[in-house]
Design a protein around this motif. Sequence first.
Motif, PDB file in Angstrom:
ATOM      1  N   ALA A 260       0.819  -1.209   0.000  1.00 14.08           N
ATOM      2  CA  ALA A 260       0.000   0.000   0.000  1.00 14.08           C
ATOM      3  C   ALA A 260       0.853   1.259   0.000  1.00 14.08           C
ATOM      4  CB  ALA A 260      -0.944   0.003   1.209  1.00 14.08           C
ATOM      5  N   VAL A 261       2.077   1.167  -0.520  1.00 11.96           N
ATOM      6  CA  VAL A 261       2.949   2.340  -0.518  1.00 11.96           C
ATOM      7  C   VAL A 261       2.337   3.484  -1.308  1.00 11.96           C
ATOM      8  CG1 VAL A 261       4.283   1.592  -2.543  1.00 11.96           C
ATOM      9  CG2 VAL A 261       5.349   3.072  -0.824  1.00 11.96           C
ATOM     10  N   GLN A 262       1.502   3.168  -2.329  1.00 14.04           N
ATOM     11  CA  GLN A 262       0.858   4.191  -3.143  1.00 14.04           C
ATOM     12  C   GLN A 262      -0.209   4.963  -2.384  1.00 14.04           C
ATOM     13  OE1 GLN A 262       0.745   0.943  -3.454  1.00 14.04           O
ATOM     14  NE2 GLN A 262      -1.183   0.181  -4.294  1.00 14.04           N
ATOM     15  N   HIS A 263      -0.594   4.470  -1.201  1.00  8.70           N
ATOM     16  CA  HIS A 263      -1.631   5.140  -0.403  1.00  8.70           C
ATOM     17  C   HIS A 263      -1.065   5.854   0.828  1.00  8.70           C
ATOM     18  CE1 HIS A 263      -4.682   3.453  -2.907  1.00  8.70           C
ATOM     19  NE2 HIS A 263      -4.380   2.212  -2.589  1.00  8.70           N
ATOM     20  N   VAL A 264       0.248   5.856   0.960  1.00  9.67           N
ATOM     21  CA  VAL A 264       0.859   6.473   2.140  1.00  9.67           C
ATOM     22  C   VAL A 264       0.465   7.941   2.257  1.00  9.67           C
ATOM     23  CG1 VAL A 264       3.061   7.261   3.098  1.00  9.67           C
ATOM     24  CG2 VAL A 264       2.775   4.870   2.401  1.00  9.67           C
ATOM     25  N   SER A 265       0.497   8.668   1.151  1.00 11.52           N
ATOM     26  CA  SER A 265       0.171  10.094   1.201  1.00 11.52           C
ATOM     27  C   SER A 265      -1.241  10.320   1.729  1.00 11.52           C
ATOM     28  CB  SER A 265       0.322  10.716  -0.188  1.00 11.52           C
ATOM     29  OG  SER A 265       0.022  12.087  -0.153  1.00 11.52           O
ATOM     30  N   GLU A 266      -2.192   9.530   1.266  1.00 11.32           N
ATOM     31  CA  GLU A 266      -3.568   9.700   1.727  1.00 11.32           C
ATOM     32  C   GLU A 266      -3.710   9.349   3.199  1.00 11.32           C
ATOM     33  OE1 GLU A 266      -8.115   8.688   0.225  1.00 11.32           O
ATOM     34  OE2 GLU A 266      -6.373   7.869  -0.846  1.00 11.32           O
ATOM     35  N   LEU A 267      -3.023   8.294   3.636  1.00 12.89           N
ATOM     36  CA  LEU A 267      -3.073   7.927   5.047  1.00 12.89           C
ATOM     37  C   LEU A 267      -2.427   9.000   5.925  1.00 12.89           C
ATOM     38  CD1 LEU A 267      -2.173   4.151   4.608  1.00 12.89           C
ATOM     39  CD2 LEU A 267      -4.380   5.058   5.371  1.00 12.89           C
ATOM     40  N   VAL A 268      -1.354   9.600   5.425  1.00 15.07           N
ATOM     41  CA  VAL A 268      -0.713  10.702   6.140  1.00 15.07           C
ATOM     42  C   VAL A 268      -1.678  11.876   6.259  1.00 15.07           C
ATOM     43  CG1 VAL A 268       1.103  12.449   6.012  1.00 15.07           C
ATOM     44  CG2 VAL A 268       1.648  10.054   5.552  1.00 15.07           C
ATOM     45  N   ASN A 269      -2.338  12.219   5.165  1.00 14.97           N
ATOM     46  CA  ASN A 269      -3.236  13.376   5.146  1.00 14.97           C
ATOM     47  C   ASN A 269      -4.463  13.193   6.028  1.00 14.97           C
ATOM     48  OD1 ASN A 269      -1.637  14.895   3.393  1.00 14.97           O
ATOM     49  ND2 ASN A 269      -2.564  13.989   1.572  1.00 14.97           N
ATOM     50  N   MET A 270      -4.934  11.955   6.164  1.00 15.48           N
ATOM     51  CA  MET A 270      -6.132  11.746   6.985  1.00 15.48           C
ATOM     52  C   MET A 270      -5.812  11.646   8.474  1.00 15.48           C
ATOM     53  SD  MET A 270      -7.371   7.777   6.360  1.00 15.48           S
ATOM     54  CE  MET A 270      -7.482   7.905   4.584  1.00 15.48           C
ATOM     55  N   GLY A 271      -4.524  11.610   8.820  1.00 15.10           N
ATOM     56  CA  GLY A 271      -4.154  11.665  10.235  1.00 15.10           C
ATOM     57  C   GLY A 271      -3.923  10.326  10.905  1.00 15.10           C
ATOM     58  N   VAL A 272      -3.614   9.265  10.136  1.00 17.53           N
ATOM     59  CA  VAL A 272      -3.264   7.982  10.741  1.00 17.53           C
ATOM     60  C   VAL A 272      -1.955   8.137  11.506  1.00 17.53           C
ATOM     61  CG1 VAL A 272      -2.537   5.616  10.215  1.00 17.53           C
ATOM     62  CG2 VAL A 272      -4.514   6.612   9.042  1.00 17.53           C
ATOM     63  N   HIS A 273      -1.882   7.561  12.690  1.00 15.68           N
ATOM     64  CA  HIS A 273      -0.727   7.782  13.567  1.00 15.68           C
ATOM     65  C   HIS A 273       0.450   6.853  13.290  1.00 15.68           C
ATOM     66  CE1 HIS A 273      -3.950   9.799  15.780  1.00 15.68           C
ATOM     67  NE2 HIS A 273      -3.001  10.489  16.367  1.00 15.68           N
ATOM     68  N   SER A 274       0.171   5.639  12.776  1.00 17.68           N
ATOM     69  CA  SER A 274       1.250   4.674  12.604  1.00 17.68           C
ATOM     70  C   SER A 274       0.991   3.830  11.361  1.00 17.68           C
ATOM     71  CB  SER A 274       1.353   3.759  13.830  1.00 17.68           C
ATOM     72  OG  SER A 274       2.408   2.832  13.688  1.00 17.68           O
ATOM     73  N   LEU A 275       2.021   3.657  10.537  1.00 19.51           N
ATOM     74  CA  LEU A 275       1.969   2.798   9.363  1.00 19.51           C
ATOM     75  C   LEU A 275       2.838   1.582   9.645  1.00 19.51           C
ATOM     76  CD1 LEU A 275       2.262   5.429   6.484  1.00 19.51           C
ATOM     77  CD2 LEU A 275       0.218   4.603   7.676  1.00 19.51           C
ATOM     78  N   LYS A 276       2.251   0.400   9.498  1.00 16.99           N
ATOM     79  CA  LYS A 276       2.876  -0.820  10.006  1.00 16.99           C
ATOM     80  C   LYS A 276       3.261  -1.781   8.880  1.00 16.99           C
ATOM     81  CE  LYS A 276       2.112  -4.175  13.720  1.00 16.99           C
ATOM     82  NZ  LYS A 276       1.172  -4.481  14.826  1.00 16.99           N
ATOM     83  N   ILE A 277       4.472  -2.325   8.982  1.00 11.46           N
ATOM     84  CA  ILE A 277       4.973  -3.337   8.061  1.00 11.46           C
ATOM     85  C   ILE A 277       4.895  -4.690   8.751  1.00 11.46           C
ATOM     86  CG2 ILE A 277       6.994  -4.145   6.785  1.00 11.46           C
ATOM     87  CD1 ILE A 277       7.931  -1.186   6.752  1.00 11.46           C
ATOM     88  N   GLU A 278       4.311  -5.677   8.068  1.00 16.02           N
ATOM     89  CA  GLU A 278       4.216  -7.034   8.611  1.00 16.02           C
ATOM     90  C   GLU A 278       5.499  -7.792   8.292  1.00 16.02           C
ATOM     91  OE1 GLU A 278       3.796 -11.320   8.420  1.00 16.02           O
ATOM     92  OE2 GLU A 278       4.097 -10.017   6.695  1.00 16.02           O
ATOM     93  N   GLY A 279       5.882  -8.778   9.139  1.00 16.68           N
ATOM     94  CA  GLY A 279       7.001  -9.626   8.756  1.00 16.68           C
ATOM     95  C   GLY A 279       8.011  -9.956   9.818  1.00 16.68           C
ATOM     96  N   ARG A 280       7.582 -10.398  10.999  1.00 15.32           N
ATOM     97  CA  ARG A 280       8.550 -10.735  12.039  1.00 15.32           C
ATOM     98  C   ARG A 280       9.355 -11.981  11.711  1.00 15.32           C
ATOM     99  NH1 ARG A 280       5.405 -11.192  17.345  1.00 15.32           N
ATOM    100  NH2 ARG A 280       3.536 -10.928  16.080  1.00 15.32           N
ATOM    101  N   THR A 281       8.896 -12.772  10.748  1.00 12.17           N
ATOM    102  CA  THR A 281       9.643 -13.975  10.374  1.00 12.17           C
ATOM    103  C   THR A 281      10.410 -13.791   9.059  1.00 12.17           C
ATOM    104  OG1 THR A 281       7.761 -14.925   9.172  1.00 12.17           O
ATOM    105  CG2 THR A 281       7.931 -15.431  11.516  1.00 12.17           C
ATOM    106  N   LYS A 282      10.386 -12.585   8.497  1.00 12.35           N
ATOM    107  CA  LYS A 282      11.075 -12.320   7.241  1.00 12.35           C
ATOM    108  C   LYS A 282      12.558 -12.027   7.490  1.00 12.35           C
ATOM    109  CE  LYS A 282       7.305 -12.451   4.654  1.00 12.35           C
ATOM    110  NZ  LYS A 282       6.753 -11.231   4.050  1.00 12.35           N
ATOM    111  N   SER A 283      13.317 -11.881   6.403  1.00 17.48           N
ATOM    112  CA  SER A 283      14.761 -11.666   6.488  1.00 17.48           C
ATOM    113  C   SER A 283      15.087 -10.226   6.874  1.00 17.48           C
ATOM    114  CB  SER A 283      15.414 -11.975   5.133  1.00 17.48           C
ATOM    115  OG  SER A 283      15.000 -11.009   4.167  1.00 17.48           O
TER     116      SER A 283
END
Length: 436
Positions: A260-283
């Motif tokens: 959802a990197v293409q939606h970061v700007s909209e999420l920033v503008n609407m006031g979301v406090h935290s953007l989260k990346i999944e992947g505790r088992t990834k490299s």
Amino acid sequence: MNTPELLAPAGTPEHLETAFAYGADAIYAGQPRYSLRVRNNSFKDVAALGAGIERAHALGKSFYLVSNIAPHNNKVRTYLRDLEPVLALQPDALIMSDPGLIMLVREKWPDQPIHLSVQANAVNWATVEFWRRQGISRVILSRELALDEIREIRGRVPGMELEVFVHGALCMAYSGRCLLSGYMNHRDANQGACTNACRWNYKEVRHQQDQNGDLIATTAVQEVTPQEILLEEPNRPGGFVPVYEDEHGTYIMNSKDLRAVQHVSELVNMGVHSLKIEGRTKSTYYVARTTQVYRRAIDDARQGKRFDMGLMDQLEALSNRGYTEGFLRRHPPKEYQSYEQGSSSLGTQQVVGAIKDNDGRWLTIEVKNRFAPGDPLELITPAGNIRFAAAAMETLNGRTVDCAPGSGHTVRIPRPEGTPENLDYSYLTRLLHTEV
């Protein structure tokens, strides 16, 4: 304009260091025995957690402790006892989903910040308001929400911090409440033992009904009945799983990965406090690359810059199962979709080595995958990325070689032209071999 926190996964201390080096503001790691990644968690005791929390705070960053198991009575009995020494280490928040455990923590430690886990499936503003009244400081919204729904929740409950997943694996169940692993392997995903059975590779198997009406595998030549299918996973021959189709289809399917990197700007503008990346088992490479890309996207949005489609290409280079933007939009434009494949892809790049030493002229490489002089490489560093091709390669004793065969070898290559001699390599810099 709001500047959201960038939250990255950390299954090990190495992941923690990588995430912070490449731009994360906070990391999340699992509490031993009480998180949903108990099989892949290097923070296995209080000492390991304490070191991680101390390191995060020394860097001015945050450390969130995931404690989101769906506990049975035996774990409720031990929970507060096991949590007490961890809370003495002062994690910045607990990520929790069970109302009973939340109640117990609120009673004993009323000032402890609690973030509501995505496992709690908050999908409407009334639910978010309910948890605000219970003293929860942040709600991690369900992945099944559209952008307009997130915006409405933000407007109706302005006093609650909101966190949104923007990248990583999607569960085939409702925001993680999956029973498939428990059904097929007796490993309960809601107790932290998920085997990712939804992502196995299955094939259809011919079958027939026995006298009891059960489906059994057969070698007889016959057509597979559309409503009754047996599946077999290649690594588990003979482990047949019956699948039933209805008018909506079959339910054991690989989900594509969220991007959802293409939606970061909209999420920033609407006031979301935290953007989260999944992947505790990834490299660690996955953590470095995703954190670097989403850091850039957040910074660009804050500066009012137009979205750089190249960021999507950088994420495409990662191993992925095909990308989707999930439920964020109902009809995404064609450039954000993949019509040609939906299966797992190795990506266009792979990690070929980790830099272990820099003497100013030569870089010492611990090899991960095969590469040779002349191959297109990319040096990934917190200070920026550098594309180059190694002009030569030698062993540690100075013998010239024509390739690095693979994992287990160590070689030296000349320091890339234009790279500062004093470039800090302590943050797990990586070389990438770009596949042509």
